[in-house]
Design an enzyme around this catalytic site. Structure first.
Site, short mmCIF file in Angstrom:
data_model
loop_
_atom_site.label_atom_id
_atom_site.label_comp_id
_atom_site.label_asym_id
_atom_site.label_seq_id
_atom_site.Cartn_x
_atom_site.Cartn_y
_atom_site.Cartn_z
N GLU A 127 -16.94 -7.56 -3.66
CA GLU A 127 -15.50 -7.24 -3.68
C GLU A 127 -14.66 -8.52 -3.61
OE1 GLU A 127 -13.33 -4.86 -3.86
OE2 GLU A 127 -14.35 -2.96 -3.58
N LYS A 146 -11.70 -7.34 6.88
CA LYS A 146 -11.07 -6.42 7.84
C LYS A 146 -11.92 -5.19 8.05
CE LYS A 146 -7.09 -3.43 8.01
NZ LYS A 146 -6.05 -2.82 7.24
N LYS A 163 -12.30 -4.64 2.75
CA LYS A 163 -11.69 -3.76 3.75
C LYS A 163 -12.57 -2.52 3.90
CE LYS A 163 -7.55 -1.07 4.77
NZ LYS A 163 -6.15 -0.81 4.45
N CYS A 178 0.19 4.12 1.70
CA CYS A 178 -0.09 5.12 2.74
C CYS A 178 1.05 5.36 3.73
CB CYS A 178 -1.38 4.80 3.48
SG CYS A 178 -1.27 3.35 4.52
N CYS A 235 0.87 -1.19 0.00
CA CYS A 235 0.00 0.00 0.00
C CYS A 235 0.90 1.22 0.00
CB CYS A 235 -0.90 0.02 1.23
SG CYS A 235 -2.15 1.33 1.20
N ARG A 263 -10.44 7.89 3.87
CA ARG A 263 -10.26 6.83 2.87
C ARG A 263 -11.60 6.32 2.34
NH1 ARG A 263 -5.02 6.91 4.09
NH2 ARG A 263 -4.09 5.86 5.90
N CYS A 293 -3.34 6.46 0.20
CA CYS A 293 -2.91 5.10 -0.18
C CYS A 293 -2.27 5.02 -1.56
CB CYS A 293 -4.11 4.16 -0.13
SG CYS A 293 -4.84 4.09 1.51
C1 PBG Z 1 -3.03 0.32 4.91
C2 PBG Z 1 -3.42 -0.46 6.10
C3 PBG Z 1 -4.13 -0.03 7.22
C4 PBG Z 1 -4.23 -1.11 8.08
C5 PBG Z 1 -3.61 -2.18 7.47
N1 PBG Z 1 -3.14 -1.77 6.22
C6 PBG Z 1 -4.58 1.33 7.60
C7 PBG Z 1 -5.57 2.04 6.81
O1 PBG Z 1 -6.19 1.50 5.88
O2 PBG Z 1 -5.72 3.21 7.10
C8 PBG Z 1 -4.91 -1.09 9.40
C9 PBG Z 1 -4.55 -2.20 10.33
C10 PBG Z 1 -4.96 -2.00 11.74
O3 PBG Z 1 -5.71 -1.09 12.11
O4 PBG Z 1 -4.51 -2.82 12.56
N2 PBG Z 1 -1.69 0.12 4.56
#
Ligand code: PBG
Length: 353
Positions: free
Chosen positions: A249, A264, A211, A138, A136, A233, A146
């Site tokens: 998705e 997630k 997600k 970010c 990613c 986001r 991201c």
């Molecule tokens: C993005 C990413 C995030 C998390 C995992 N990969 C953060 C987001 O989408 O802002 C969150 C994981 C967590 O809260 O434990 N690289």
């Protein structure tokens, strides 16, 4: 007539009438019986531990909102791997915190980037450890989004190339599995094509398929220094209100070539996990995210809940809902608690229940 009718018993009610009912409590009477009929069991190999890797030497910096979790420099990883192996945890998910960020996330795919170095260090020391890398932008963009911005928006198609290059660089460093978490459309297909073209056709893709745009990621953004400088986001992560869209998705990511899918966060989305398990045959992983961990830790520190029992109950529920494996910050503690469990004699109540 139900299949249970044979087990029914006759009892005399206070009014002296004979009634028939089922004695469920028979199977709960002792720890040994409960253990015999327990449907869901946790084990250390169910857990994938997320790790935050940072530049520098000798760094082990605790994350304020995630007690017990640390930003680690690369030289600290071999020691960490020894600890995990000893606990029976066989998989880690790596996040990188680069020394410098820019608008194009170039640290994400640098051959000597922090994650690439981390993968090499782990594989040198502990080749059997399964190393999964988060793909990613970010953590690597100076604006915290991201991917690549066009105006104030994350541009989908410009970002695909960044993701593909990042995934290939992780695979080249020796990552076992790449895990795109960006939620751009078409990323699984783009990454699969790029990996194959670079000779990494044996590297699986574990897609964060469903997600959600969740407030439960708050502590992670402190841990990974990835808070967006403006906006949120919501234009790419999913609306928490949408369960059917989550299944769509997942179907799309599997169509594009995802080998494993992630739902997630976990706890507020157990229904999505269950439906995904029922509908798809692919391996399914749940991410028990930072905010879920932080809430348990905070309440435990205040003495309001029993951390061990709450964490094990939570992890058991995620597995019961249908997750095959769980990405969780509780991994090390849970492995220790479960190990304690093994020493408890069979007719006592096992740890956590
Ligand atoms: C993005 C990413 C995030 C998390 C995992 N990969 C953060 C987001 O989408 O802002 C969150 C994981 C967590 O809260 O434990 N690289």
């Amino acid at each position: 007539m139900s299949q249970f009718d044979d087990h029914r018993t006759t009892a005399i009610s206070p009014a002296g009438e004979s009634t028939r009912f089922r004695r469920h409590r028979r199977l709960r009477r002792t720890g040994a019986i409960r253990q015999l009929v327990r449907e869901t069991r946790l084990a250390a190999e169910d857990f994938i531990l997320p790790l935050f890797v940072t530049h520098g030497v000798g760094v082990r910096r605790e994350i304020g909102s995630m007690p017990g979790q640390f930003q680690l420099s690369v030289d600290r990883l071999p020691g960490e791997m020894d600890e995990l192996a000893e606990l029976g945890i066989g998989a880690v998910l790596l996040f990188g915190i680069p020394a410098e960020k820019d608008a194009f996330a170039s640290g994400a795919y640098a051959p000597d980037g922090v994650v690439q170095e981390a993968v090499r260090a782990i594989k040198r020391h502990a080749p059997e450890m399964l190393v999964i890398t988060d793909v990613c932008g970010c953590e690597y963009t100076d604006h915290g989004h991201c991917g690549i911005l066009r105006g104030a928006e994350v541009d989908n198609d410009l970002t695909l190339d960044l993701l593909a290059q990042t995934a290939v660089s992780h695979a080249a460093a020796g990552a076992d599995i790449v895990a795109p978490s960006d939620m751009m459309d078409g990323r699984v297909l783009t990454i699969r094509t790029a990996l194959d073209a670079a000779g990494h056709d044996q590297v699986p893709i574990m897609a964060y398929a469903a997600k959600f745009a969740s407030a439960f990621y708050g502590p992670f953004r402190e841990a990974a220094a990835s808070m967006p400088a403006f906006g949120d986001r919501g234009s790419h992560q999913m609306d928490p209100a949408n369960g059917r869209e989550a299944l769509s998705e997942i179907a799309t990511d599997l169509d594009e070539g995802a080998d494993i899918v992630i739902v997630k966060p976990a706890l507020a989305y157990l229904d999505v996990i269950r439906q995904a398990r029922d509908r798809f045959d692919a391996p399914l992983i749940a991410y028990n995210v930072s905010g879920e961990y932080a809430m348990v830790k905070a309440a435990a520190q205040l003495g309001w809940i029993d951390e061990r029992r709450v964490a094990l109950e939570t992890l058991t529920a995620i597995k019961r809902a249908g997750a095959g494996r769980i990405i969780t910050y509780h991994a090390k503690d849970a492995a220790r608690w479960l190990r304690g469990d093994a020493t408890v004699s069979a007719n006592r109540v096992p740890v956590g229940f």
